[in-house]
Design an enzyme around this catalytic site. Structure first.
Site, PDB file in Angstrom:
ATOM      1  N   ALA A 139      63.449  42.845  27.267  1.00  0.00           N
ATOM      2  CA  ALA A 139      63.778  42.799  28.693  1.00  0.00           C
ATOM      3  C   ALA A 139      64.649  41.612  29.071  1.00  0.00           C
ATOM      4  O   ALA A 139      65.468  41.696  29.990  1.00  0.00           O
ATOM      5  CB  ALA A 139      62.491  42.784  29.522  1.00  0.00           C
ATOM      6  N   PHE A 174      59.119  41.634  32.232  1.00  0.00           N
ATOM      7  CA  PHE A 174      57.748  42.057  32.478  1.00  0.00           C
ATOM      8  C   PHE A 174      56.754  40.903  32.532  1.00  0.00           C
ATOM      9  O   PHE A 174      55.965  40.810  33.457  1.00  0.00           O
ATOM     10  CB  PHE A 174      57.305  43.055  31.392  1.00  0.00           C
ATOM     11  N   ILE A 198      65.127  50.239  28.672  1.00  0.00           N
ATOM     12  CA  ILE A 198      65.347  51.637  29.038  1.00  0.00           C
ATOM     13  C   ILE A 198      66.489  51.781  30.036  1.00  0.00           C
ATOM     14  O   ILE A 198      66.675  52.834  30.625  1.00  0.00           O
ATOM     15  CB  ILE A 198      64.056  52.249  29.636  1.00  0.00           C
ATOM     16  N   HIS A 254      61.990  52.615  23.395  1.00  0.00           N
ATOM     17  CA  HIS A 254      61.151  53.070  24.501  1.00  0.00           C
ATOM     18  C   HIS A 254      61.850  54.098  25.391  1.00  0.00           C
ATOM     19  O   HIS A 254      61.407  54.354  26.503  1.00  0.00           O
ATOM     20  CB  HIS A 254      60.700  51.866  25.336  1.00  0.00           C
ATOM     21  N   CYS A 294      60.094  74.012  30.765  1.00  0.00           N
ATOM     22  CA  CYS A 294      61.077  74.775  29.990  1.00  0.00           C
ATOM     23  C   CYS A 294      61.922  73.927  29.051  1.00  0.00           C
ATOM     24  O   CYS A 294      62.697  74.474  28.256  1.00  0.00           O
ATOM     25  CB  CYS A 294      61.993  75.568  30.933  1.00  0.00           C
ATOM     26  N   CYS A 304      63.360  76.321  36.599  1.00  0.00           N
ATOM     27  CA  CYS A 304      62.030  76.936  36.590  1.00  0.00           C
ATOM     28  C   CYS A 304      61.039  76.300  37.555  1.00  0.00           C
ATOM     29  O   CYS A 304      59.931  76.815  37.723  1.00  0.00           O
ATOM     30  CB  CYS A 304      61.448  76.905  35.167  1.00  0.00           C
ATOM     31  N   THR A 358      62.903  38.771  24.046  1.00  0.00           N
ATOM     32  CA  THR A 358      61.645  39.473  23.823  1.00  0.00           C
ATOM     33  C   THR A 358      60.577  38.496  23.361  1.00  0.00           C
ATOM     34  O   THR A 358      60.851  37.599  22.552  1.00  0.00           O
ATOM     35  CB  THR A 358      61.800  40.606  22.786  1.00  0.00           C
ATOM     36  N   SER A 359      59.376  38.679  23.873  1.00  0.00           N
ATOM     37  CA  SER A 359      58.254  37.822  23.488  1.00  0.00           C
ATOM     38  C   SER A 359      57.708  38.198  22.119  1.00  0.00           C
ATOM     39  O   SER A 359      56.888  37.476  21.554  1.00  0.00           O
ATOM     40  CB  SER A 359      57.139  37.920  24.525  1.00  0.00           C
TER      41      SER A 359
END
Length: 250
Positions: free
Chosen positions: A25, A36, A109, A125, A136, A157, A195-196
């Protein structure tokens, strides 16, 4: 200090033939997307608007039980349509274009690596840019979620759409994990950033690297600090800007 370290990293990049990047992140915070677990991050700042903790709302069980609340939170806290790539995203795209970087492995993401020009992006992720009808199997882009009200539905649908992101309680895609492991094992320079390295099983991938130099870029300590050949604690965009200058990209 950071200039000297950035110059050294640029030299390592110049010598490398198979670079791999593993990011979290913190790669996108300078693009205006909160992380986060840091102070002020999504999990630490609290959110009086929603009566449930973020970890619960981002679980598959909660999505199945309360999809309306899930989508209200998801639209407001997880999707940043106007975010733009920062210098780190641009540096990685430039390294891929030069033929030196084999893969970007990301826990994010947001799709910013692709927006910057990266092609071989392994999204552990998933991505907010892809959505699938649970009935569908029809696929939709981000607009199907963001331009709808309440629970987004399939135009064909009427089935409920689910973002192609890995929620708590779901397994990571095996093919993506295998591709990430292969890229790491083949690398001679690994860049780990933002990143941790505490979220499993993704973080365990870093332990597979045994091919050369490891550069770690993170504001706070990680379990892999003692393994790093070079350690940065400055903002990733600042580091990337200095490296890009040293490489002659700017």
């Amino acid at each position: 200090m950071v200039q000297d370290q950035a110059k050294m990293l640029a030299e390592w990049i110049g010598e490398a033939k198979r670079i791999v990047f593993f990011g979290g992140a913190g790669t996108s915070t300078e693009s205006g997307i909160p992380d986060f677990r840091s102070a002020g991050g999504l999990y630490e700042s609290g959110d009086d608007e929603f009566p449930y903790p973020p970890e619960e709302m981002l679980s598959r069980e909660f999505f199945a039980r309360q999809p309306g609340t899930f989508y209200e939170f998801y639209r407001k806290r997880m999707v940043y349509e106007d975010a733009q790539p920062n210098d780190m995203h641009r540096l990685l795209a430039e390294l891929e274009e030069s033929g030196q970087l084999g893969a970007v492995i990301t826990q994010n993401i947001d799709g910013l690596h692709q927006k910057a020009g990266s092609v071989n992006v392994l999204e552990l992720h998933g991505s907010v840019l892809r959505n699938t009808c649970l009935s569908c199997g029809a696929t939709y882009g981000l607009e199907a979620v963001m331009h709808s009200v309440g629970i987004p539905r399939c135009a064909a649908c009427g089935g409920m759409l689910k973002p192609n992101v890995v929620l708590y309680g779901e397994m990571l895609e095996t093919s993506v994990l295998e591709a990430a492991a292969a890229a790491i094992e083949a690398a001679d320079l690994m860049l780990v950033g933002g990143t941790s390295l505490t979220v499993q099983p993704a973080a365990s991938l870093v332990g597979m690297f045994d091919g050369g130099r490891l550069a770690l870029l993170n504001r706070t300590p990680t379990p892999y600090d003692s393994h790093a050949d070079l350690r940065f604690t400055e903002p990733m965009g600042t580091i990337a800007q200095s490296v890009r200058q040293a490489l002659g990209y700017v």
